[in-house]
Design an enzyme around this catalytic site. Sequence first.
Site, PDB file in Angstrom:
ATOM      1  N   SER A 135      75.701  45.606  16.047  1.00 13.62           N
ATOM      2  CA  SER A 135      76.603  46.757  15.988  1.00 13.62           C
ATOM      3  C   SER A 135      75.768  47.989  15.651  1.00 13.62           C
ATOM      4  CB  SER A 135      77.661  46.503  14.913  1.00 13.62           C
ATOM      5  OG  SER A 135      78.426  47.661  14.671  1.00 13.62           O
ATOM      6  N   LYS A 161      77.363  46.349  20.452  1.00 16.58           N
ATOM      7  CA  LYS A 161      78.577  47.131  20.153  1.00 16.58           C
ATOM      8  C   LYS A 161      78.136  48.507  19.710  1.00 16.58           C
ATOM      9  CE  LYS A 161      81.465  46.876  16.023  1.00 16.58           C
ATOM     10  NZ  LYS A 161      82.273  45.955  15.181  1.00 16.58           N
ATOM     11  N   LYS A 163      79.483  52.258  18.144  1.00 14.42           N
ATOM     12  CA  LYS A 163      80.585  52.936  17.471  1.00 14.42           C
ATOM     13  C   LYS A 163      80.937  54.193  18.260  1.00 14.42           C
ATOM     14  CE  LYS A 163      80.951  50.334  13.734  1.00 14.42           C
ATOM     15  NZ  LYS A 163      82.197  49.712  13.264  1.00 14.42           N
ATOM     16  N   ASP A 188      83.604  50.247  19.289  1.00 15.74           N
ATOM     17  CA  ASP A 188      84.454  50.131  18.094  1.00 15.74           C
ATOM     18  C   ASP A 188      84.758  51.537  17.598  1.00 15.74           C
ATOM     19  OD1 ASP A 188      85.743  49.524  15.729  1.00 15.74           O
ATOM     20  OD2 ASP A 188      84.066  48.422  14.829  1.00 15.74           O
ATOM     21  N   GLU A 213      87.420  47.961  20.298  1.00 17.62           N
ATOM     22  CA  GLU A 213      87.840  47.484  18.986  1.00 17.62           C
ATOM     23  C   GLU A 213      88.545  48.595  18.204  1.00 17.62           C
ATOM     24  OE1 GLU A 213      84.582  45.691  16.853  1.00 17.62           O
ATOM     25  OE2 GLU A 213      85.680  45.617  14.958  1.00 17.62           O
ATOM     26  N   ASP A 238      90.752  44.874  14.445  1.00 17.05           N
ATOM     27  CA  ASP A 238      89.942  44.633  13.250  1.00 17.05           C
ATOM     28  C   ASP A 238      90.805  45.025  12.041  1.00 17.05           C
ATOM     29  OD1 ASP A 238      88.118  44.711  11.135  1.00 17.05           O
ATOM     30  OD2 ASP A 238      86.642  45.957  12.113  1.00 17.05           O
ATOM     31  N   LYS A 262      87.181  38.936  10.022  1.00 20.59           N
ATOM     32  CA  LYS A 262      86.207  39.118   8.943  1.00 20.59           C
ATOM     33  C   LYS A 262      86.771  38.426   7.716  1.00 20.59           C
ATOM     34  CE  LYS A 262      84.715  43.736  10.292  1.00 20.59           C
ATOM     35  NZ  LYS A 262      84.684  45.152   9.926  1.00 20.59           N
ATOM     36  N   GLY A 290      81.500  41.704  10.805  1.00 21.98           N
ATOM     37  CA  GLY A 290      80.591  41.816   9.663  1.00 21.98           C
ATOM     38  C   GLY A 290      80.844  43.095   8.901  1.00 21.98           C
TER      39      GLY A 290
HETATM   40  O1  OSB Z   1      84.295  48.036  11.852  1.00 29.52           O
HETATM   41  O2  OSB Z   1      83.232  46.287  12.289  1.00 29.52           O
HETATM   42  C1  OSB Z   1      83.359  47.295  11.605  1.00 29.52           C
HETATM   43  C2  OSB Z   1      80.426  47.668   9.184  1.00 29.52           C
HETATM   44  C3  OSB Z   1      81.079  48.087   8.042  1.00 29.52           C
HETATM   45  C4  OSB Z   1      82.437  48.284   8.081  1.00 29.52           C
HETATM   46  C5  OSB Z   1      83.144  48.051   9.262  1.00 29.52           C
HETATM   47  C6  OSB Z   1      82.502  47.611  10.412  1.00 29.52           C
HETATM   48  C7  OSB Z   1      81.106  47.444  10.368  1.00 29.52           C
HETATM   49  C8  OSB Z   1      80.300  47.050  11.531  1.00 29.52           C
HETATM   50  C9  OSB Z   1      78.965  46.421  11.250  1.00 29.52           C
HETATM   51  O3  OSB Z   1      80.615  47.270  12.668  1.00 29.52           O
HETATM   52  C10 OSB Z   1      78.933  44.971  11.506  1.00 29.52           C
HETATM   53  C11 OSB Z   1      77.729  44.327  10.881  1.00 29.52           C
HETATM   54  O4  OSB Z   1      76.666  44.344  11.505  1.00 29.52           O
HETATM   55  O5  OSB Z   1      77.827  43.787   9.763  1.00 29.52           O
HETATM   56 MG    MG Z   2      85.349  47.105  13.447  1.00 28.92          MG
END
Ligand code: OSB
Ligand code: MG
Length: 368
Positions: A135, A161, A163, A188, A213, A238, A262, A290
Amino acid sequence: MRIDQVEIRYIQLPLVHPFETSFGREDERDTILVAVRSEGLTGWGEAATSVGPWYEYETVETSWHILRDFLGPRMVGQDVVTAQDAAKLMMPVRGHNLAKMGVEAAIWDLLGQAEGRSVSQLLGGTRETVAVGVSIGVQDSVPSLNRRIDGFLPDGYSRVKIKIRPGWDVDVVRQVRKRFPDLSLMVDANSAYSLDDSVLLAALDEFDLLMIEQPLAHDDLVDHAELQSQLRTPVCLDESVPSLAAARAALALDSGRIINIKPGRVGGLTVARDIHDLCRTRDVPVWCGGMLETGIGRAHNVALASLPGFCLPGDISASARYFHQDLVEPAFVVNPNGTMTVPSGPGMGVTVVLDRVESATRRRDLIK
Ligand code: OSB
Ligand code: MG
């Protein structure tokens, strides 16, 4: 096993790269480790908190309060035979799911050690390796985003992924897709849009994304259903799924076609598995999200992702993608085929390096 004591530690670990999302930027991880002691063994878990209430309402200080004053005291002196016993003991506390996950994960590790079985085995995991992705946060320009992606490709990740947020979306995806035509790619939004943006979000359909996402509000299911009906690309939920009840509502409303599970967001591995089981009976694909966990939280995420319904790559990246030095040995690495190996040793299957934990600790408390 009778719980003798619960230790909580406020940990600060610098990130190798700052992580920026639609809700803000993190330069280091502020997280809480939970150590549960019984019969001479120590089980470890992580409450993957953040400094601010931006992803969800918990912060490192609210989780600390709930762990120290409510969850910790509820566990000490109790006899726990299964992790579900621990989940039941914590049930009267409303919400505070990240904090609950810290305790429950430590109990899974403890019970696994005592029984000589891995957390994956205890959960009913069926995979020896799990597909993993990376991500990538918002960058300051598209060329630097493309360079970041380029930098991760040799590691072998099964998907990328990125953002998005208003002003960093369709045009960015178009340029990334042009540069990486065959990349398994998703986005995301972390709740940054509203239904008024449905035309903009539908413009993403042409880029062959695996999913979009959490485009809409963190607590919405109705608008997501409306949006999904207008998109070809699957919507993945999520933030909008913090519980089994929310997952049932999401499936009933057709709010999305994929769920990111998660264990922290839903309050533990037990609920996470329940949501997995529900989705599996409905043929809804799930994957393990994560929260930039240290190796301790990561170990539990990998164990969860070994369940059979986790058929899409998780946000489970190598230790070195996050930290200069992880808190566990061996560090998590990505295999050349884009998978991560599920630890098979007792409990979480990795060893906590105590002097690294000690030097990352900003504060500790003992509940006994
Ligand atoms: O929205 O998935 C999310 C990290 C912190 C809070 C929310 C998110 C995320 C990530 C990182 O997208 C995922 C990772 O590599 O742990
Ligand atoms: Mg997310």
